[in-house]
Motif scaffolding. Structure first.
Motif, mmCIF file in Angstrom:
data_model
loop_
_atom_site.group_PDB
_atom_site.id
_atom_site.type_symbol
_atom_site.label_atom_id
_atom_site.label_comp_id
_atom_site.label_asym_id
_atom_site.label_seq_id
_atom_site.Cartn_x
_atom_site.Cartn_y
_atom_site.Cartn_z
ATOM 1 N N ASN A 1 -40.025 53.172 -20.572
ATOM 2 C CA ASN A 1 -40.472 54.313 -21.383
ATOM 3 C C ASN A 1 -41.548 55.029 -20.588
ATOM 4 N N PRO A 2 -41.777 56.318 -20.868
ATOM 5 C CA PRO A 2 -42.876 57.004 -20.166
ATOM 6 C C PRO A 2 -44.211 56.284 -20.385
ATOM 7 N N VAL A 3 -44.998 56.199 -19.302
ATOM 8 C CA VAL A 3 -46.352 55.623 -19.373
ATOM 9 C C VAL A 3 -47.277 56.774 -19.774
ATOM 10 N N VAL A 4 -47.801 56.735 -21.000
ATOM 11 C CA VAL A 4 -48.533 57.881 -21.544
ATOM 12 C C VAL A 4 -50.032 57.583 -21.600
ATOM 13 N N PHE A 5 -50.817 58.524 -21.135
ATOM 14 C CA PHE A 5 -52.265 58.464 -21.334
ATOM 15 C C PHE A 5 -52.727 59.867 -21.711
ATOM 16 N N MET A 6 -53.991 60.022 -22.043
ATOM 17 C CA MET A 6 -54.509 61.349 -22.355
ATOM 18 C C MET A 6 -55.758 61.622 -21.537
ATOM 19 N N LYS A 7 -55.992 62.900 -21.300
ATOM 20 C CA LYS A 7 -57.237 63.328 -20.651
ATOM 21 C C LYS A 7 -57.984 64.187 -21.661
ATOM 22 N N PRO A 8 -59.314 64.072 -21.757
ATOM 23 C CA PRO A 8 -60.035 64.977 -22.647
ATOM 24 C C PRO A 8 -60.003 66.394 -22.075
ATOM 25 N N THR A 9 -60.087 67.376 -22.966
ATOM 26 C CA THR A 9 -60.047 68.769 -22.489
ATOM 27 C C THR A 9 -61.286 69.106 -21.652
ATOM 28 N N THR A 10 -62.347 68.304 -21.809
ATOM 29 C CA THR A 10 -63.554 68.518 -20.984
ATOM 30 C C THR A 10 -63.308 68.205 -19.506
ATOM 31 N N ALA A 11 -62.190 67.556 -19.208
ATOM 32 C CA ALA A 11 -61.868 67.269 -17.799
ATOM 33 C C ALA A 11 -61.267 68.486 -17.088
ATOM 34 N N ILE A 12 -60.853 69.488 -17.881
ATOM 35 C CA ILE A 12 -60.223 70.671 -17.259
ATOM 36 C C ILE A 12 -61.222 71.376 -16.361
ATOM 37 N N THR A 13 -60.775 71.755 -15.175
ATOM 38 C CA THR A 13 -61.624 72.549 -14.297
ATOM 39 C C THR A 13 -60.811 73.675 -13.670
ATOM 40 N N ASP A 14 -61.510 74.712 -13.249
ATOM 41 C CA ASP A 14 -60.873 75.964 -12.838
ATOM 42 C C ASP A 14 -60.432 75.914 -11.375
ATOM 43 N N PRO A 15 -59.506 76.782 -11.005
ATOM 44 C CA PRO A 15 -59.170 76.912 -9.585
ATOM 45 C C PRO A 15 -60.435 77.277 -8.798
ATOM 46 N N GLY A 16 -60.659 76.614 -7.717
ATOM 47 C CA GLY A 16 -61.828 76.918 -6.881
ATOM 48 C C GLY A 16 -63.103 76.214 -7.304
ATOM 49 N N ALA A 17 -63.113 75.640 -8.513
ATOM 50 C CA ALA A 17 -64.318 74.936 -8.989
ATOM 51 C C ALA A 17 -64.322 73.529 -8.401
ATOM 52 N N PRO A 18 -65.514 72.933 -8.253
ATOM 53 C CA PRO A 18 -65.547 71.627 -7.587
ATOM 54 C C PRO A 18 -65.025 70.482 -8.446
ATOM 55 N N GLY B 1 -60.702 56.084 -16.237
ATOM 56 C CA GLY B 1 -60.611 56.510 -14.839
ATOM 57 C C GLY B 1 -60.010 57.890 -14.647
ATOM 58 N N LYS B 2 -59.414 58.427 -15.712
ATOM 59 C CA LYS B 2 -58.735 59.729 -15.616
ATOM 60 C C LYS B 2 -59.520 60.834 -16.315
ATOM 61 N N SER B 3 -60.706 60.495 -16.874
ATOM 62 C CA SER B 3 -61.330 61.381 -17.866
ATOM 63 C C SER B 3 -62.653 62.010 -17.490
ATOM 64 N N PHE B 4 -63.209 61.677 -16.343
ATOM 65 C CA PHE B 4 -64.527 62.239 -16.019
ATOM 66 C C PHE B 4 -64.455 63.769 -15.949
ATOM 67 N N ASP B 5 -65.603 64.407 -16.151
ATOM 68 C CA ASP B 5 -65.659 65.874 -16.042
ATOM 69 C C ASP B 5 -65.058 66.301 -14.706
ATOM 70 N N SER B 6 -64.297 67.386 -14.732
ATOM 71 C CA SER B 6 -63.676 68.012 -13.547
ATOM 72 C C SER B 6 -62.441 67.266 -13.063
ATOM 73 N N PHE B 7 -61.973 66.246 -13.798
ATOM 74 C CA PHE B 7 -60.856 65.424 -13.320
ATOM 75 C C PHE B 7 -59.475 66.004 -13.658
ATOM 76 N N CYS B 8 -59.453 67.279 -14.121
ATOM 77 C CA CYS B 8 -58.143 67.898 -14.341
ATOM 78 C C CYS B 8 -58.144 69.370 -13.916
ATOM 79 N N PRO B 9 -58.219 69.630 -12.601
ATOM 80 C CA PRO B 9 -58.053 71.017 -12.150
ATOM 81 C C PRO B 9 -56.693 71.554 -12.613
#
Ligand SMILES: O=C(O)C/C(=C\C=C(/O)C(=O)O)C(=O)O
Length: 271
Positions: A77-94, A159-167
């Motif tokens: 089955n798919p291995v499912v996890f979630m990331k908080p929306t606070t992990a989203i980061t913009d193109p070009g952002a660190p 491990g997938k959720s820190f700030d900036s972890f989802c460009p």
């Protein structure tokens, strides 16, 4: 249609949406097709992620060659996890290397195709699942491996959720321009060196299967983002391992969508 979101120098958010064919405007040095603005020039302060997600689902081990490089069994089955929306980061952002990663280098890149849901999907069959897709963009599923494994006590999410972890970005390409999301090349480069090379045809669970699976007894609201797994070449599976360092530049590039580039910085010390 390619949709971008960006801030101008007056802190106004703009969406770049084609008005008619061939309509193009110059934006901070980039020629961008179709803006809602009438001015010929807009000074861009910064590009934004093209969507502010309501939820972010992640799928682990979804490329055969990646599952093999980790030594994991092919998931039933798919291995499912979630990331908080606070992990989203913009193109070009660190991408920020967290202070919590104090045991040594562990922060890894993962190039991924991101799917954006456009209308509520609930118990949708595989056959019609792609009708619920608004569009696609690039994502980088940044992962702190020690926190994902030993530090996570069996759960990947820390491990997938820190700030900036989802460009995310640079643009959202509407689904009509990508009739077959299983026909896209996905690559990642680190400081100009190719580190991941994959193709969405290698996915264990297709985009349609993932939407059908995730929507079972669960509403996927408009604005839900699903990041759909990564191809082989991740840093922790290399010999020797290759982790992100301050000063690096990482680029995720997906056919038809474009290139999502982010620099890497160390978090400021709290001391
Ligand atoms: O835990 C595993 O079996 C594989 C793994 C990581 C995989 C991902 O992060 C992913 O596919 O998104 C590992 O750290 O060993």
């Amino acid at each position: 249609m390619k949709i971008a979101r960006f801030l101008d120098t007056h802190c106004t958010v703009h969406y770049g949406i084609p008005i008619d064919a061939g309509h193009a405007r110059r934006l901070g040095g980039h020629l961008y097709e179709g803006l809602t603005e009438t001015a010929d020039e807009i000074a861009v302060a910064r590009w934004l992620a093209p969507i502010v997600p309501v939820n972010v689902y992640g799928i682990g081990l979804n490329y055969r060659a990646h599952a093999e490089e980790t030594g994991a069994a092919i998931p039933a089955n798919p291995v499912v996890f979630m990331k908080p929306t606070t992990a989203i980061t913009d193109p070009g952002a660190p991408i920020i290397l967290p202070n919590a990663c104090e045991h040594g280098p562990e922060v890894d890149y993962e190039a991924e195709l991101a799917v954006v849901i456009g209308r509520t999907a609930h118990d949708v069959p595989v056959a019609s699942a792609l009708d619920y897709v608004l569009g696609y963009t690039c994502a980088n599923d940044i992962s702190a491996r020690r926190w994902q494994k030993e530090g996570g006590a069996g759960q990947w999410i820390r491990g997938k959720s820190f700030d900036s972890f989802c460009p995310l970005g640079p643009v959202l390409v509407t689904a009509d321009e990508i009739p077959d999301p299983q026909a896209l090349s996905v690559i990642c480069t680190l400081n100009g060196e190719r580190v991941q090379t994959g193709h969405t045809s290698d996915m264990i669970f297709t985009i349609a299967e993932l939407i059908a699976f995730l929507s079972r007894d669960t509403r996927l609201l408009p604005g839900t983002v699903i990041i759909t797994g990564t191809p082989p070449g991740v840093g922790f599976a290399r010999t020797p391992p290759l982790f992100l360092s301050a000063g690096d530049r990482v680029v995720v590039e997906i056919e038809t969508i474009g290139a999502l580039e982010n620099p890497v910085e160390q978090a400021r010390s709290l001391a």
